[in-house]
Design a protein around this motif. Structure first.
Motif, PDB file in Angstrom:
ATOM      1  N   ALA A   1       2.804   6.039  -2.820  1.00  0.00           N
ATOM      2  CA  ALA A   1       3.909   7.003  -2.767  1.00  0.00           C
ATOM      3  C   ALA A   1       4.048   7.706  -4.107  1.00  0.00           C
ATOM      4  O   ALA A   1       4.026   7.066  -5.162  1.00  0.00           O
ATOM      5  CB  ALA A   1       5.204   6.295  -2.396  1.00  0.00           C
ATOM      6  N   ARG A   2       4.192   9.004  -4.084  1.00  0.00           N
ATOM      7  CA  ARG A   2       4.298   9.780  -5.336  1.00  0.00           C
ATOM      8  C   ARG A   2       5.719   9.724  -5.899  1.00  0.00           C
ATOM      9  O   ARG A   2       5.950   9.231  -6.978  1.00  0.00           O
ATOM     10  CB  ARG A   2       3.873  11.220  -5.084  1.00  0.00           C
ATOM     11  CG  ARG A   2       2.383  11.350  -4.756  1.00  0.00           C
ATOM     12  CD  ARG A   2       1.982  12.795  -4.603  1.00  0.00           C
ATOM     13  NE  ARG A   2       0.555  12.922  -4.330  1.00  0.00           N
ATOM     14  CZ  ARG A   2      -0.066  14.077  -4.122  1.00  0.00           C
ATOM     15  NH1 ARG A   2       0.636  15.224  -4.148  1.00  0.00           N
ATOM     16  NH2 ARG A   2      -1.361  14.114  -3.874  1.00  0.00           N
ATOM     17  N   GLU A   3       6.661  10.254  -5.164  1.00  0.00           N
ATOM     18  CA  GLU A   3       8.054  10.247  -5.620  1.00  0.00           C
ATOM     19  C   GLU A   3       8.945   9.831  -4.457  1.00  0.00           C
ATOM     20  O   GLU A   3       9.546  10.670  -3.787  1.00  0.00           O
ATOM     21  CB  GLU A   3       8.464  11.626  -6.137  1.00  0.00           C
ATOM     22  CG  GLU A   3       7.705  12.053  -7.382  1.00  0.00           C
ATOM     23  CD  GLU A   3       8.154  13.416  -7.877  1.00  0.00           C
ATOM     24  OE1 GLU A   3       9.131  13.962  -7.305  1.00  0.00           O
ATOM     25  OE2 GLU A   3       7.541  13.928  -8.813  1.00  0.00           O
TER      26      GLU A   3
ATOM     27  N   GLU B   1      16.245   7.109   0.187  1.00  0.00           N
ATOM     28  CA  GLU B   1      16.193   6.680   1.581  1.00  0.00           C
ATOM     29  C   GLU B   1      14.906   5.919   1.865  1.00  0.00           C
ATOM     30  O   GLU B   1      14.915   4.893   2.557  1.00  0.00           O
ATOM     31  CB  GLU B   1      16.291   7.894   2.512  1.00  0.00           C
ATOM     32  CG  GLU B   1      16.303   7.516   3.978  1.00  0.00           C
ATOM     33  CD  GLU B   1      16.421   8.744   4.885  1.00  0.00           C
ATOM     34  OE1 GLU B   1      16.295   8.559   6.111  1.00  0.00           O
ATOM     35  OE2 GLU B   1      16.625   9.854   4.360  1.00  0.00           O
ATOM     36  N   ALA B   2      13.782   6.414   1.305  1.00  0.00           N
ATOM     37  CA  ALA B   2      12.495   5.749   1.500  1.00  0.00           C
ATOM     38  C   ALA B   2      12.495   4.372   0.839  1.00  0.00           C
ATOM     39  O   ALA B   2      11.928   3.413   1.378  1.00  0.00           O
ATOM     40  CB  ALA B   2      11.373   6.611   0.930  1.00  0.00           C
ATOM     41  N   LYS B   3      13.132   4.261  -0.333  1.00  0.00           N
ATOM     42  CA  LYS B   3      13.211   2.970  -1.019  1.00  0.00           C
ATOM     43  C   LYS B   3      14.015   1.954  -0.205  1.00  0.00           C
ATOM     44  O   LYS B   3      13.646   0.790  -0.109  1.00  0.00           O
ATOM     45  CB  LYS B   3      13.840   3.157  -2.402  1.00  0.00           C
ATOM     46  CG  LYS B   3      12.968   3.918  -3.397  1.00  0.00           C
ATOM     47  CD  LYS B   3      13.682   4.068  -4.729  1.00  0.00           C
ATOM     48  CE  LYS B   3      12.823   4.836  -5.723  1.00  0.00           C
ATOM     49  NZ  LYS B   3      13.529   5.043  -7.027  1.00  0.00           N
ATOM     50  N   LYS B   4      15.120   2.414   0.375  1.00  0.00           N
ATOM     51  CA  LYS B   4      15.947   1.517   1.188  1.00  0.00           C
ATOM     52  C   LYS B   4      15.197   1.074   2.439  1.00  0.00           C
ATOM     53  O   LYS B   4      15.287  -0.080   2.863  1.00  0.00           O
ATOM     54  CB  LYS B   4      17.253   2.215   1.577  1.00  0.00           C
ATOM     55  CG  LYS B   4      18.199   2.429   0.403  1.00  0.00           C
ATOM     56  CD  LYS B   4      19.481   3.124   0.859  1.00  0.00           C
ATOM     57  CE  LYS B   4      20.424   3.327  -0.320  1.00  0.00           C
ATOM     58  NZ  LYS B   4      21.671   4.034   0.089  1.00  0.00           N
TER      59      LYS B   4
ATOM     60  N   TYR C   1       0.834  -1.208   0.000  1.00  0.00           N
ATOM     61  CA  TYR C   1       0.000   0.000   0.000  1.00  0.00           C
ATOM     62  C   TYR C   1       0.866   1.255   0.000  1.00  0.00           C
ATOM     63  O   TYR C   1       0.604   2.202  -0.761  1.00  0.00           O
ATOM     64  CB  TYR C   1      -0.918  -0.009   1.227  1.00  0.00           C
ATOM     65  CG  TYR C   1      -1.716   1.257   1.403  1.00  0.00           C
ATOM     66  CD1 TYR C   1      -2.929   1.434   0.734  1.00  0.00           C
ATOM     67  CD2 TYR C   1      -1.264   2.286   2.234  1.00  0.00           C
ATOM     68  CE1 TYR C   1      -3.662   2.603   0.883  1.00  0.00           C
ATOM     69  CE2 TYR C   1      -1.986   3.460   2.391  1.00  0.00           C
ATOM     70  CZ  TYR C   1      -3.186   3.613   1.715  1.00  0.00           C
ATOM     71  OH  TYR C   1      -3.906   4.778   1.860  1.00  0.00           O
ATOM     72  N   ALA C   2       1.889   1.259   0.845  1.00  0.00           N
ATOM     73  CA  ALA C   2       2.764   2.427   0.929  1.00  0.00           C
ATOM     74  C   ALA C   2       3.450   2.704  -0.401  1.00  0.00           C
ATOM     75  O   ALA C   2       3.553   3.858  -0.840  1.00  0.00           O
ATOM     76  CB  ALA C   2       3.798   2.219   2.027  1.00  0.00           C
TER      77      ALA C   2
END
Length: 265
Positions: free
Chosen positions: A86-88, A92-95, A81-82
């Motif tokens: 997520a837009r862009e 750091e968020a990907k890791k 879901y997250a």
């Protein structure tokens, strides 16, 4: 109770934005609906309000109360879901998402998948069957004896449901070998029903013969280690891996019988 450690919880809390009592961008209503759809649990029940009423506190309670398998399933759904919303996402968020996924995968490793069986329970509108599935999921890691006992009961429920839907009368209190044999015969899943000319006839006959032994084996295992019988005070029960074997075997047999029932009735 799940085996999440403090380091893993910190990763998940960061990823899910649980500061201030939130979980991602969910409202109370949408969080309840999401959890129910993902793992068939009412997250707003008193059981998960032991630390408070916020969404984050209820999720923390869920991590404490539920098994690795259920926690892993919900985490995977939340991660999906997250990522979908997520837009862009930053690097750091990907890791952080990758680390969260690794945690979910660890929790799910070795856990029995009962999704196919759940779908059968829904299509049959079988509330008792659905409750047995939930009980096995909850207890396979925390109470192996209960999981083994419920796996045996699952086969009984499966056979009785199929025989009833096919108009076969069930008299008295037949044991599980009798129920399994009657169900296999009704579904024509007996070695005698396979023509010798069929390709792989010997293998098919051997597999069909083994089907009937699953229920009998679960009944014996339940009598030795499962719930439903008083045990000697010094008896040591089986472990989670044995419970997973029992639950997996029962689920595989039940799904096969239900699918055969649906395709041949």
């Amino acid at each position: 109770m799940s085996s999440l450690n403090m380091r893993e919880k910190r990763v998940l809390e960061d990823f899910l934005g649980m500061g201030g009592g939130y979980v991602l961008n969910f409202s109370d209503r949408t969080f309840g609906e999401f959890v129910h759809e993902a793992v068939d649990i009412e997250i707003h029940s008193d059981e998960y309000s032991i630390h408070g009423s916020s969404k984050a506190k209820k999720l923390r309670a869920f991590w404490e109360v539920e098994s690795d398998y259920l926690v892993g399933r919900l985490l995977n759904a939340l991660i999906d879901y997250a990522q979908d919303t997520a837009r862009e996402p930053t690097e750091e968020a990907k890791k952080l998402a990758e680390r969260a996924r690794e945690i979910a995968s660890r929790l799910l490793a070795g856990g029995p998948s009962l999704d196919d069986l759940k779908q059968k329970a829904k299509s049959l509108d079988a509330n008792h069957l659905a409750e047995q599935i939930r009980r096995m999921e909850d207890s396979v890691e925390t109470d192996p004896s209960l999981a083994i006992g419920t796996a045996k009961e699952l086969i009984e429920t499966c056979c009785k449901t199929i025989l009833s839907e096919r108009g076969q009368e069930i008299s008295g209190t037949p044991d599980i070998p009798t129920l399994t044999k009657a169900t296999l015969k009704e579904l024509n899943l007996v070695p005698e029903g396979v023509p010798n000319a069929a390709r792989g006839a010997d293998v098919i006959k051997r597999l069909l013969s083994n089907l009937s032994t699953i229920g009998h084996g679960l009944a014996e295992l339940r009598g030795l280690y499962g719930t439903g019988h008083g045990q000697h005070g010094s008896t040591s029960g089986l472990t989670t891996r044995h419970a997973k074997l029992a639950v997996g075997a029962a689920s595989t047999l039940a799904v096969f019988l239900f699918e055969t029932h649906e395709q041949t009735k």
